[in-house]
Design a protein around this motif. Structure first.
Motif, PDB file in Angstrom:
ATOM      1  N   PRO A 422       2.992   0.769 -12.976  1.00 33.66           N
ATOM      2  CA  PRO A 422       2.126   1.079 -12.288  1.00 33.66           C
ATOM      3  C   PRO A 422       2.313   1.109 -10.750  1.00 33.66           C
ATOM      4  O   PRO A 422       3.227   0.319 -10.442  1.00 33.66           O
ATOM      5  CB  PRO A 422       0.869  -0.123 -12.646  1.00 33.66           C
ATOM      6  CG  PRO A 422       1.761  -1.331 -13.014  1.00 33.66           C
ATOM      7  CD  PRO A 422       2.979  -0.586 -13.774  1.00 33.66           C
ATOM      8  N   ASP A 423       1.736   1.995 -10.144  1.00 37.60           N
ATOM      9  CA  ASP A 423       2.062   2.246  -8.589  1.00 37.60           C
ATOM     10  C   ASP A 423       3.626   2.538  -8.306  1.00 37.60           C
ATOM     11  O   ASP A 423       4.106   2.255  -7.570  1.00 37.60           O
ATOM     12  CB  ASP A 423       1.534   1.097  -7.821  1.00 37.60           C
ATOM     13  CG  ASP A 423       1.771   1.436  -6.197  1.00 37.60           C
ATOM     14  OD1 ASP A 423       1.316   2.721  -5.936  1.00 37.60           O
ATOM     15  OD2 ASP A 423       2.081   0.592  -5.518  1.00 37.60           O
ATOM     16  N   ALA A 424       4.084   3.547  -9.699  1.00 38.57           N
ATOM     17  CA  ALA A 424       5.390   3.877  -9.302  1.00 38.57           C
ATOM     18  C   ALA A 424       5.406   4.536  -8.086  1.00 38.57           C
ATOM     19  O   ALA A 424       4.725   5.649  -7.934  1.00 38.57           O
ATOM     20  CB  ALA A 424       5.925   4.666 -10.624  1.00 38.57           C
ATOM     21  N   PRO A 425       6.598   4.318  -7.250  1.00 34.30           N
ATOM     22  CA  PRO A 425       6.779   4.971  -5.950  1.00 34.30           C
ATOM     23  C   PRO A 425       7.138   6.464  -6.011  1.00 34.30           C
ATOM     24  O   PRO A 425       8.241   6.991  -6.810  1.00 34.30           O
ATOM     25  CB  PRO A 425       7.936   4.161  -5.219  1.00 34.30           C
ATOM     26  CG  PRO A 425       7.941   2.760  -5.931  1.00 34.30           C
ATOM     27  CD  PRO A 425       7.462   3.212  -7.202  1.00 34.30           C
ATOM     28  N   LEU A 434       5.400   3.881   3.637  1.00 29.42           N
ATOM     29  CA  LEU A 434       5.112   3.303   4.742  1.00 29.42           C
ATOM     30  C   LEU A 434       5.614   1.697   4.812  1.00 29.42           C
ATOM     31  O   LEU A 434       6.167   1.280   5.852  1.00 29.42           O
ATOM     32  CB  LEU A 434       3.403   2.841   4.576  1.00 29.42           C
ATOM     33  CG  LEU A 434       2.389   4.192   4.735  1.00 29.42           C
ATOM     34  CD1 LEU A 434       1.072   3.942   4.658  1.00 29.42           C
ATOM     35  CD2 LEU A 434       2.860   4.792   6.232  1.00 29.42           C
ATOM     36  N   PRO A 435       5.976   0.941   3.665  1.00 32.15           N
ATOM     37  CA  PRO A 435       5.345   1.168   2.208  1.00 32.15           C
ATOM     38  C   PRO A 435       4.160  -0.035   2.642  1.00 32.15           C
ATOM     39  O   PRO A 435       3.733  -0.786   3.582  1.00 32.15           O
ATOM     40  CB  PRO A 435       6.220   0.473   1.403  1.00 32.15           C
ATOM     41  CG  PRO A 435       7.007  -0.540   2.648  1.00 32.15           C
ATOM     42  CD  PRO A 435       7.079   0.012   3.802  1.00 32.15           C
ATOM     43  N   ARG A 436       3.358   0.062   1.365  1.00 27.67           N
ATOM     44  CA  ARG A 436       2.129  -1.075   1.348  1.00 27.67           C
ATOM     45  C   ARG A 436       2.425  -1.854   0.320  1.00 27.67           C
ATOM     46  O   ARG A 436       2.809  -1.325  -0.833  1.00 27.67           O
ATOM     47  CB  ARG A 436       1.089  -0.134   1.265  1.00 27.67           C
ATOM     48  CG  ARG A 436      -0.422  -1.132   0.869  1.00 27.67           C
ATOM     49  CD  ARG A 436      -1.513  -0.227   0.236  1.00 27.67           C
ATOM     50  NE  ARG A 436      -2.587  -1.212  -0.316  1.00 27.67           N
ATOM     51  CZ  ARG A 436      -3.474  -0.617  -0.733  1.00 27.67           C
ATOM     52  NH1 ARG A 436      -3.933   0.532  -1.179  1.00 27.67           N
ATOM     53  NH2 ARG A 436      -4.344  -1.579  -1.489  1.00 27.67           N
ATOM     54  N   GLY A 437       2.161  -2.992   0.461  1.00 27.73           N
ATOM     55  CA  GLY A 437       2.182  -4.225  -0.456  1.00 27.73           C
ATOM     56  C   GLY A 437       3.638  -4.655  -0.850  1.00 27.73           C
ATOM     57  O   GLY A 437       4.724  -4.368  -0.173  1.00 27.73           O
ATOM     58  N   LYS A 438       3.965  -5.513  -1.765  1.00 23.60           N
ATOM     59  CA  LYS A 438       5.203  -6.148  -2.068  1.00 23.60           C
ATOM     60  C   LYS A 438       5.935  -5.265  -3.239  1.00 23.60           C
ATOM     61  O   LYS A 438       5.718  -5.160  -4.084  1.00 23.60           O
ATOM     62  CB  LYS A 438       4.915  -7.508  -2.649  1.00 23.60           C
ATOM     63  CG  LYS A 438       4.061  -8.476  -1.852  1.00 23.60           C
ATOM     64  CD  LYS A 438       3.819  -9.960  -2.481  1.00 23.60           C
ATOM     65  CE  LYS A 438       3.051 -10.646  -1.851  1.00 23.60           C
ATOM     66  NZ  LYS A 438       2.743 -11.937  -2.520  1.00 23.60           N
ATOM     67  N   GLU A 443      13.151  -1.470  -5.395  1.00 19.10           N
ATOM     68  CA  GLU A 443      12.287  -0.527  -4.560  1.00 19.10           C
ATOM     69  C   GLU A 443      12.485  -0.428  -3.141  1.00 19.10           C
ATOM     70  O   GLU A 443      12.320   0.743  -2.765  1.00 19.10           O
ATOM     71  CB  GLU A 443      10.742  -0.907  -4.924  1.00 19.10           C
ATOM     72  CG  GLU A 443      10.365  -0.437  -6.413  1.00 19.10           C
ATOM     73  CD  GLU A 443       8.784  -1.081  -6.829  1.00 19.10           C
ATOM     74  OE1 GLU A 443       8.099  -0.680  -7.711  1.00 19.10           O
ATOM     75  OE2 GLU A 443       8.514  -1.873  -5.925  1.00 19.10           O
ATOM     76  N   ARG A 444      12.788  -1.499  -2.499  1.00 14.37           N
ATOM     77  CA  ARG A 444      13.105  -1.838  -1.303  1.00 14.37           C
ATOM     78  C   ARG A 444      14.488  -1.007  -1.158  1.00 14.37           C
ATOM     79  O   ARG A 444      14.730  -0.242   0.091  1.00 14.37           O
ATOM     80  CB  ARG A 444      13.453  -3.375  -0.968  1.00 14.37           C
ATOM     81  CG  ARG A 444      13.857  -3.575   0.528  1.00 14.37           C
ATOM     82  CD  ARG A 444      12.840  -2.823   1.643  1.00 14.37           C
ATOM     83  NE  ARG A 444      11.673  -3.599   1.518  1.00 14.37           N
ATOM     84  CZ  ARG A 444      10.729  -3.046   2.261  1.00 14.37           C
ATOM     85  NH1 ARG A 444      10.710  -2.031   3.377  1.00 14.37           N
ATOM     86  NH2 ARG A 444       9.549  -3.643   2.356  1.00 14.37           N
TER      87      ARG A 444
END
Length: 501
Positions: A422-425, A434-438, A443-444
């Motif tokens: 879910p919410d795969a970049p 942006l990013p939004r969220g943790k 991912e970072r």
């Protein structure tokens, strides 16, 4: 005078009907004093007719380049995913079990993700004693108001107050015994309509194979619950209620991590991810991306094109290639970037992506391999405010998912292995820049790598609506509107004539 060619492929290989046109195109490029090729690759979530239409629109828009000596080509790759979604999503939207689960989960979540001073109990008017319809679900979805939703910190504080924070943080690790004591699970299994619908064979056929296996296992062993009133529950009701309850906690986990897509869309994504992932196109979406990559295997259409261009360049002529990939077509363009490192240095390639639906990690990896012949990149996509408002209402998805197609891909269709991601970049979603969220550590790392790639050239990402300098303007307000948007078309023509700087 150049030429214009439509090329058809399936599973990455040229159709027989395209062989002569393909060879004629290469012959014209070889004969040209200044060989230049523009190649457009349409999106993948479309039926063949839609692919033909987008290619035809773009073919007409790029005709001025043909008069200037360009060779233009338009790849129509037939994945069939559009037809598959046509078949499954309307069926799911009308499925009474799916509707009831959706509304029960939303009811349970309302007071956890709504601001205390603006509670809106949109499910209070639902008549739970009867089978529910798509109209019931659409009415609730329309009544949900994102402005009333609490922030991640507010949801976290509410969960701490309720003593539920540990459950949300460990949503994926909750076991059957824990979930069977959860109020959401109990609400479901104490609903006679839910139990009746969960036991129907036609509903079970919509469920993923793993869920059907869980149902069979639940029927074969005693249920791990102590309450007498639950002992007679059928295995189907038990297994489906467990999956739905876990989905509710996953929604909360995404809220506190800042990875939600809004209450209604996130519930759709998590219910589909828990129960219906195969049926909403996740498996076929993965296969379709593989189709794009197969063009670069030996004998594939892209591999043959690269060989032909390499032969022209090896004869001493510099060759310029401009790739345009829309949506899933960006998987094709990114793979070209990586494969082009083996081409003759006289070949330069520029990349234009329109609302790219490629995963950020794949894009970072493939574009990180781009060679010195990489002319440049420009991404045209939407600001998140416009993207979020670009709903799929009235499409094959009905009026239950109030987000855009890239949001659906990010929230439902992407996977990590067999697991829902879910919410795969995605490269084309501003929220993931942006990013939004943790973010996870990986991912970072991927985001930092992609930022380096985007910073390596001028204005490599342009958000709609933008009235910038030449080659940096777009006015598309829809995911499928870029190739018919006059501003974007003029930007593409400018890049073709003058480059990216």
């Amino acid at each position: 005078m150049g030429g214009s060619t439509q090329i058809f492929s399936r599973n990455g290989v040229l159709d027989a009907q395209s062989e002569d046109d393909f060879e004629a195109m290469l012959a014209r490029l070889a004969a040209a004093d200044d060989p230049r090729l523009l190649l457009f690759v349409h999106g993948g979530l479309v039926a063949e007719d839609a692919g033909r239409l987008s290619a035809w629109i773009m073919q007409n828009a790029m005709h001025p380049l043909v008069k200037e000596g360009w060779e233009t080509a338009f790849l129509i790759w037939r994945s069939g995913l559009g037809e598959t979604i046509d078949i499954n999503w309307p069926e799911l939207r009308q499925n009474s079990l799916f509707i009831r689960i959706m509304l029960r989960v939303i009811r349970w979540l309302e007071r956890r993700v709504s601001s205390k001073d603006a509670l809106l109990a949109v499910t209070d008017a639902v008549d739970w004693s009867r089978p529910l319809t798509a109209q019931d679900l659409e009415a609730v979805m329309a009544a949900l108001d994102s402005m009333r939703e609490a922030s991640a910190d507010e949801v976290l504080a509410e969960l701490e107050l309720r003593g539920e924070l540990a459950w949300a943080e460990n949503a994926d690790g909750l076991n059957s015994l824990q979930l069977s004591e959860d109020p959401l699970f109990l609400e479901l299994v104490e609903d006679p309509q839910f139990l009746a619908e969960a036991g129907k064979l036609e509903n079970q056929e919509l469920l993923d194979p793993e869920v059907r296996e869980a149902i069979a296992a639940a029927r074969a062993v005693p249920l791990p619950v102590g309450a007498k009133r639950l002992e007679a529950i059928d295995g189907a009701g038990f297994a489906v209620a467990l999956a739905a309850a876990r989905a509710g906690w996953r929604v909360l986990k995404r809220y506190i991590r800042g990875r939600d897509h809004g209450l209604g869309p996130t519930v759709v994504e998590e219910i589909c991810g828990s129960l219906y992932l195969d049926k909403v196109g996740a498996v076929i979406w993965g296969a379709m991306k593989d189709d794009a990559r197969q063009h670069f295997l030996q004998g594939g259409a892209a591999a043959r094109l690269m060989q032909g261009l390499d032969a022209i360049a090896s004869g001493g002529k510099p060759v310029r290639v401009l790739l345009i990939g829309h949506s899933a077509g960006s998987v094709f363009t990114a793979n070209w970037a990586a494969q082009a490192t083996a081409l003759a240095p006289q070949i330069s390639t520029g990349h234009i992506m329109l609302a790219p639906a490629i995963r950020m990690d794949e894009a970072a990896d493939l574009y990180g391999k781009a060679s010195a012949q990489f002319e440049g990149m420009r991404i045209f996509t939407m600001h998140d405010t416009l993207e979020s408002a670009n709903h799929l209402d009235g499409n094959v998805f009905g009026k239950i998912y109030h987000r855009s197609l890239p949001y659906l891909i990010s929230g439902v269709l992407e996977r990590n292995g067999r697991r829902h991601y879910p919410d795969a970049p995605l490269l084309g979603l501003e929220r993931h820049h942006l990013p939004r969220g943790k973010l996870t550590r990986e991912e970072r790392r991927v985001l930092d790598s992609m930022r380096d790639t985007l910073a390596a050239g001028p204005d490599r990402i342009v958000y709609s609506v933008s009235n910038g300098p030449d080659g940096r303007t777009t006015a598309s307000e829809g995911h499928g509107g870029y190739y018919s948007d006059p501003e974007t078309v003029q930007s593409i023509l400018h890049i073709a004539r003058h480059g990216f700087t």
